[in-house]
Design an enzyme around this catalytic site. Structure first.
Site, PDB file in Angstrom:
ATOM      1  CD  GLU A 276      -4.101   2.265  -2.776  1.00 54.95           C
ATOM      2  OE1 GLU A 276      -4.087   1.242  -2.067  1.00 54.95           O
ATOM      3  OE2 GLU A 276      -4.342   2.243  -3.998  1.00 54.95           O
TER       4      GLU A 276
ATOM      5  CG  HIS B 116      -6.900  -0.320   0.959  1.00 56.54           C
ATOM      6  ND1 HIS B 116      -6.720  -0.350  -0.412  1.00 56.54           N
ATOM      7  CD2 HIS B 116      -8.193   0.035   1.150  1.00 56.54           C
ATOM      8  CE1 HIS B 116      -7.850  -0.016  -1.007  1.00 56.54           C
ATOM      9  NE2 HIS B 116      -8.752   0.221  -0.077  1.00 56.54           N
TER      10      HIS B 116
ATOM     11  CD  GLU C 148      -2.947  -1.098   0.091  1.00 52.87           C
ATOM     12  OE1 GLU C 148      -3.068  -0.040  -0.567  1.00 52.87           O
ATOM     13  OE2 GLU C 148      -3.600  -2.122  -0.159  1.00 52.87           O
TER      14      GLU C 148
ATOM     15  CD  GLU D 215      -6.459  -1.703  -5.078  1.00 56.69           C
ATOM     16  OE1 GLU D 215      -6.025  -1.266  -6.162  1.00 56.69           O
ATOM     17  OE2 GLU D 215      -6.111  -1.229  -3.982  1.00 56.69           O
TER      18      GLU D 215
ATOM     19  CE1 TYR E  80      -5.212  -6.458   3.023  1.00 55.86           C
ATOM     20  CE2 TYR E  80      -4.138  -4.561   2.050  1.00 55.86           C
ATOM     21  CZ  TYR E  80      -4.991  -5.637   1.938  1.00 55.86           C
ATOM     22  OH  TYR E  80      -5.618  -5.897   0.743  1.00 55.86           O
TER      23      TYR E  80
ATOM     24  CG  HIS F 184      -7.813   2.313  -6.588  1.00 50.37           C
ATOM     25  ND1 HIS F 184      -7.210   1.789  -5.456  1.00 50.37           N
ATOM     26  CD2 HIS F 184      -8.730   3.213  -6.146  1.00 50.37           C
ATOM     27  CE1 HIS F 184      -7.744   2.368  -4.383  1.00 50.37           C
ATOM     28  NE2 HIS F 184      -8.667   3.223  -4.778  1.00 50.37           N
TER      29      HIS F 184
ATOM     30  CD  GLU G 200      -3.708   1.037  -8.359  1.00 48.83           C
ATOM     31  OE1 GLU G 200      -4.170   0.136  -7.635  1.00 48.83           O
ATOM     32  OE2 GLU G 200      -3.484   2.187  -7.938  1.00 48.83           O
TER      33      GLU G 200
END
Length: 305
Positions: free
Chosen positions: A94, A97, A64, A191, A101, A194, A157
């Site tokens: 991002e 994300h 990320e 995504e 994670y 993106h 991506e």
């Protein structure tokens, strides 16, 4: 006048304005991903499975930050309010994300942050990851113009995370890790957006005369699919429900779809596997709001997966 236009917003790219609005409508936060119910599922994973998913989530968590670095580099080549605004929103997502994670890794490593850092250092020497990074770094170094750089960004991506999303989606088939599955829904859908944005950037912000030949692009896509397949195959054999041949098929289908998004013919003629776990992220789900948040996007997006 030029200095005023630089600082005073006016719409200069309708397509990216619409993508920005789509991002606003579908913003989400780490607090919407409950992982409490997943804690008991960790002990259901055998040693091979646990190692595989530790590896994937560590890779994704570090990636990320790399994506945001690439965005910053790419933005320097464009002077557009709407492109800048959209990518500011993408960079924010991002970061979300990355936070999710990190939460997942804390759970998998039982809140031992020292062990997380040590593991992350170790996998930087992993041969499968090294091969993937070598290919990407080599291609980035060779990229001589804006169009080639955008195509590489499009592949990052659209291709370089998709086998991980596929593998994570298999938790839903197993009936475990509902929180992780919800996070995977959210992130995979982000995504999709993106990847659409990167294709729009290529289609509208490069001239035909600036673009590489079709043969060059097809070679690039074939290489990317093969590199991503080798990456997941090296780690995925023997993991519960992971079928690397189905993942190859899915990678090929995804590459074909991305090629079509930049007005090129497909090269594989592949369709996603019938039992693709990511089909769940593109179908309309009946959501019980007392159980969890709705992960459906409010707008209509072309399925980028």
């Amino acid at each position: 006048m030029d200095s005023v236009k630089k600082y005073l917003y006016t719409c200069d790219h309708v397509g990216f304005l619409e993508l920005t609005k789509e991002t606003w409508k579908n913003r989400w936060f780490p607090s919407q991903v409950p992982l409490q119910g997943d804690v008991c599922c960790v002990d259901m994973l055998n040693e091979r499975d646990l190692e595989f998913y530790k590896f994937l989530f560590t890779f994704l968590g570090m990636a990320e930050k790399l994506v945001n670095i690439n965005i910053e580099d790419l933005l320097s080549q464009f002077d557009s309010h709407d492109i800048s605004h959209y990518y500011a929103e993408q960079m924010a997502m991002e970061n979300i994300h990355g936070k999710v994670y990190a939460n997942i890794l804390n759970m998998l490593f039982k809140n031992n942050i020292t062990e997380v850092y040590s593991y992350a250092c170790d996998i930087m020497n992993d041969s499968a990851l090294q091969e993937k990074l070598r290919w990407l770094n080599g291609r980035v170094t060779e990229a001589s113009d804006k169009a080639e750089k955008i195509l590489l960004f499009l592949l990052v991506e659209g291709i370089f995370f998709i086998s991980s999303f596929f593998s994570i989606g298999l938790f839903r088939v197993r009936g475990i890790m509902n929180g992780i599955c919800l996070a995977n829904d959210y992130i995979a859908r982000d995504e999709m957006l993106h990847t659409s944005a990167a294709a729009l950037l290529y289609n509208t912000m490069t001239k035909s005369s600036e673009r590489p030949s079709e043969d060059w692009i097809y070679k690039l896509f074939r290489e990317a699919v093969e590199v991503e397949f080798k990456f997941i195959a090296a780690k995925g054999y023997g993991v519960s429900l992971v079928n690397v041949h189905e993942i190859r098929q899915f990678l090929q289908a995804t590459a074909d779809r991305i090629l079509e998004s930049i007005n090129l013919n497909p090269i594989y003629g592949s369709l996603p596997p019938e039992n693709c776990p990511l089909a769940y992220t593109s179908s309309t789900k009946s959501v019980n709001f007392f159980e969890r948040d709705n992960s459906d996007y409010t707008g209509t997006l072309t399925n980028d997966l």
